[in-house]
Design a protein around this motif. Structure first.
Motif, mmCIF file in Angstrom:
data_model
loop_
_atom_site.group_PDB
_atom_site.id
_atom_site.type_symbol
_atom_site.label_atom_id
_atom_site.label_comp_id
_atom_site.label_asym_id
_atom_site.label_seq_id
_atom_site.Cartn_x
_atom_site.Cartn_y
_atom_site.Cartn_z
ATOM 1 N N TYR A 358 -9.583 -5.927 6.809
ATOM 2 C CA TYR A 358 -9.767 -5.772 5.372
ATOM 3 C C TYR A 358 -8.897 -4.638 4.843
ATOM 4 O O TYR A 358 -8.734 -3.601 5.497
ATOM 5 N N ALA A 359 -8.349 -4.834 3.673
ATOM 6 C CA ALA A 359 -7.763 -3.779 2.861
ATOM 7 C C ALA A 359 -7.908 -4.253 1.423
ATOM 8 O O ALA A 359 -7.852 -5.456 1.142
ATOM 9 N N HIS A 360 -8.122 -3.336 0.494
ATOM 10 C CA HIS A 360 -8.347 -3.807 -0.870
ATOM 11 C C HIS A 360 -7.030 -4.156 -1.553
ATOM 12 O O HIS A 360 -5.944 -3.979 -1.000
ATOM 13 N N HIS A 361 -7.129 -4.669 -2.772
ATOM 14 C CA HIS A 361 -5.980 -5.322 -3.403
ATOM 15 C C HIS A 361 -4.817 -4.374 -3.647
ATOM 16 O O HIS A 361 -3.657 -4.804 -3.572
ATOM 17 N N ILE A 362 -5.067 -3.107 -3.905
ATOM 18 C CA ILE A 362 -3.956 -2.181 -4.148
ATOM 19 C C ILE A 362 -3.258 -1.829 -2.840
ATOM 20 O O ILE A 362 -2.027 -1.702 -2.791
ATOM 21 N N GLN A 363 -4.010 -1.692 -1.766
ATOM 22 C CA GLN A 363 -3.372 -1.473 -0.465
ATOM 23 C C GLN A 363 -2.477 -2.654 -0.105
ATOM 24 O O GLN A 363 -1.382 -2.489 0.432
ATOM 25 N N ARG A 364 -2.919 -3.864 -0.409
ATOM 26 C CA ARG A 364 -2.130 -5.054 -0.087
ATOM 27 C C ARG A 364 -0.914 -5.189 -1.014
ATOM 28 O O ARG A 364 0.187 -5.484 -0.559
ATOM 29 N N LEU A 365 -1.135 -4.979 -2.312
ATOM 30 C CA LEU A 365 -0.059 -5.207 -3.284
ATOM 31 C C LEU A 365 0.922 -4.044 -3.349
ATOM 32 O O LEU A 365 2.138 -4.244 -3.292
ATOM 33 N N MET A 366 0.404 -2.819 -3.455
ATOM 34 C CA MET A 366 1.256 -1.682 -3.784
ATOM 35 C C MET A 366 1.645 -0.820 -2.589
ATOM 36 O O MET A 366 2.427 0.117 -2.739
ATOM 37 N N VAL A 367 1.109 -1.115 -1.413
ATOM 38 C CA VAL A 367 1.529 -0.386 -0.213
ATOM 39 C C VAL A 367 2.264 -1.341 0.725
ATOM 40 O O VAL A 367 3.493 -1.376 0.751
ATOM 41 N N THR A 368 1.548 -2.174 1.466
ATOM 42 C CA THR A 368 2.234 -3.063 2.420
ATOM 43 C C THR A 368 3.084 -4.103 1.713
ATOM 44 O O THR A 368 4.190 -4.430 2.170
ATOM 45 N N GLY A 369 2.604 -4.644 0.597
ATOM 46 C CA GLY A 369 3.394 -5.624 -0.134
ATOM 47 C C GLY A 369 4.593 -5.017 -0.821
ATOM 48 O O GLY A 369 5.702 -5.563 -0.775
ATOM 49 N N ASN A 370 4.395 -3.898 -1.473
ATOM 50 C CA ASN A 370 5.482 -3.197 -2.157
ATOM 51 C C ASN A 370 6.577 -2.810 -1.168
ATOM 52 O O ASN A 370 7.772 -2.999 -1.440
ATOM 53 N N PHE A 371 6.188 -2.280 -0.015
ATOM 54 C CA PHE A 371 7.197 -1.905 0.970
ATOM 55 C C PHE A 371 7.990 -3.123 1.442
ATOM 56 O O PHE A 371 9.219 -3.075 1.559
ATOM 57 N N ALA A 372 7.302 -4.223 1.714
ATOM 58 C CA ALA A 372 7.994 -5.432 2.169
ATOM 59 C C ALA A 372 8.985 -5.923 1.129
ATOM 60 O O ALA A 372 10.111 -6.331 1.459
#
Length: 508
Positions: A358-372
């Protein structure tokens, strides 16, 4: 004539369409734990365990309700390894020539059932508020399919937080109130459940068969039946919902859940009904136990965003997951699987994902997703990673969030601009930067500059032709153009060095 009624692992609702079309007196419910579904991506062990345990308990409830259930466990020596194979085996066993199924949530499995050498009638999954026809009618003739307008229609349809024809409080959206960085003590956590004998048997099975998958199987404290899931819902509404809105975008060191509900996995496999969840939140707001921004923000995630991305998935078709509008082709780096990284925010998000699924939506969008996105990683590989590692990830909900919202690989079907940001956003919404080896305040291409700062400008520079005319990105390009030429050169040079190290597999 006997029919087979197929129930999949994310369809664990007594009201699911295939069961409503069946006859307890003559039909056979088929449920199966099969290798094809457990391994088409390297699912987090917690996800496999949740689904298998909940399936076994659901089969038991169906039997108590008078259904004849043919259930195949994963280690059954006669297990064919696929859903179609199990249907063929049960059809021969019971002399059935027809299968009734509820439409799966992945094109892959829809196709597999369509090509199964049996007559398989697939009924639309009507556990959602918007049918396929509803979404198609809404989308018809629109130049842009933006969630906000779809969400308003869902509010009108359900009546949730409505006062006649107007939204409660005279606002549709309170998102501007929901962006506070967290601070101080987190005074709640999701409800946990002690594994019973059924769950422990499944945990042993998953450990033996999938112990090498990314993710920690134990401790396992998830709800695996509706009664438990409803208790988890009540716990969230009472203890976390009041602060959910204010801090839903926040990130804190060592706090995996903050005031988030942690209910999406239960909703997505059928242990909770989405409308039931929203009605519980609305009731808390009406009773004065939760502020309007928290209730509206939560309800928007379910009847707005969740319904919208499902509509997008089926509207866009089977090729959606392979789209790559920006032509990104960098391989997913090892740091996403727990490899060493000095980027504190990314390391924390991946470590939490390994532990909790689990990770919440900002961790997914703005951390791991943003970096990718900034690093130019192949969106198909990013998609498969998200589908693998999160307990609530099923393709109908995961793919639009990843391919569309996170990676802009659909060219703007969902988002009007790429969701990219420098390290400033993470600094504002978290306390990660104070523990990081990189300097988030470095702006001139210094050796220790935050990679998000470097890659942000690198992304804009390399995609200038595509995005400079985007009205929502004009200020970004004007800021870039105002920088001295030598400063821009230093930033791009440092970004290239970082990406070279990333490609070489070095810790970054």
């Amino acid at each position: 004539m006997v029919k087979l009624i197929l129930v999949l692992g994310d369809q664990l609702s007594e009201s699911v369409a295939a069961l409503r079309a069946g006859d307890k007196e003559t039909d056979i419910v088929v449920m199966a734990e099969v290798a094809d579904e457990a391994s088409y991506v390297g699912h987090h062990p917690k996800k496999i365990a949740l689904i298998f345990a909940a399936m076994r308990k659901f089969a038991a409830r169906l039997r108590e309700d008078g259904w004849q259930v043919s259930y195949t466990e994963l280690d059954d020596t006669q297990n064919s390894g696929s859903i179609c194979g199990e249907l063929l085996r049960r059809a021969e066993q019971y002399g059935a020539s027809e299968v009734v199924a509820t439409e799966p949530g992945e094109w892959r499995l829809i196709d597999a059932l369509g090509n199964c050498p049996l007559k398989v009638r697939q009924l639309e999954d009507d556990r959602f508020i918007a049918s396929h026809r509803d979404f198609q009618d809404w989308a018809k003739g629109r130049k842009a399919l933006r969630m906000e307008y779809f969400y308003r229609d869902m509010r009108r349809k359900t009546g949730l937080m409505m006062e006649g024809e107007q939204p409660a409080g005279d606002q549709w959206n309170y998102d501007h109130d929901n962006r506070k960085p967290a601070g101080g003590e987190v005074d709640t956590a999701p409800m946990q459940f002690t594994p019973d004998d059924i769950v422990n048997d499944v945990l042993d099975l998953v450990e033996a068969r999938f112990g090498d998958n990314f993710g920690d199987l134990r401790p396992f404290h998830f709800a695996t039946e509706p009664g438990q899931a409803r208790r988890a819902l009540a716990h969230f509404v009472r203890h976390a919902l009041p602060k959910f809105g204010d801090y839903q975008d926040a990130m804190m060191e060592g706090e995996h859940f903050l005031w988030h509900a942690h209910l999406s996995g239960y909703i997505n496999i059928g242990l909770l009904d989405p409308l039931e969840v929203c009605q519980a939140v609305e009731a808390a707001w009406k009773a004065g136990d939760a502020p309007i921004n928290a209730a509206e923000g939560f309800i928007r995630q379910i009847i707005g965003w969740r319904e919208y991305v499902r509509g997008i998935y089926y509207h866009e078709g089977p090729d959606y997951t392979r789209r790559n509008h920006l032509h990104h082709d960098r391989d997913l780096p090892w740091l996403y699987w727990g490899g060493e990284t000095q980027m504190r925010c990314v390391g924390q998000a991946v470590a939490q994902t390994r532990t909790e699924a689990y990770a919440h939506h900002i961790q997914r969008l703005m951390v791991t997703g943003n970096f990718a996105l900034l690093a130019g990683i192949d969106p198909w590989q990013v998609h498969e990673w998200y589908l693998s590692v999160y307990i609530d990830a099923f393709e109908w909900v995961e793919a639009p969030n990843t391919v569309g919202m996170s990676q802009f690989a659909d060219g703007g079907v969902i988002a009007s601009k790429p969701y990219v940001s420098s390290g400033n956003y993470i600094k504002k919404m978290s306390d990660h930067c104070g523990h990081c080896a990189y300097n988030v305040n470095a702006k001139d291409g210094e050796d220790d500059a935050c990679p998000f700062n470097l890659l942000y400008w690198h992304f804009l520079d390399r995609h200038r032709e595509r995005f400079s005319g985007n009205g929502r990105m004009g200020n970004m390009y004007r800021t870039w153009d105002r920088m001295a030429e030598d400063k821009r050169a230093r930033i791009l040079k440092q970004a290239d060095r970082f990406l070279t190290r990333l490609d070489a597999g070095e810790p970054v």
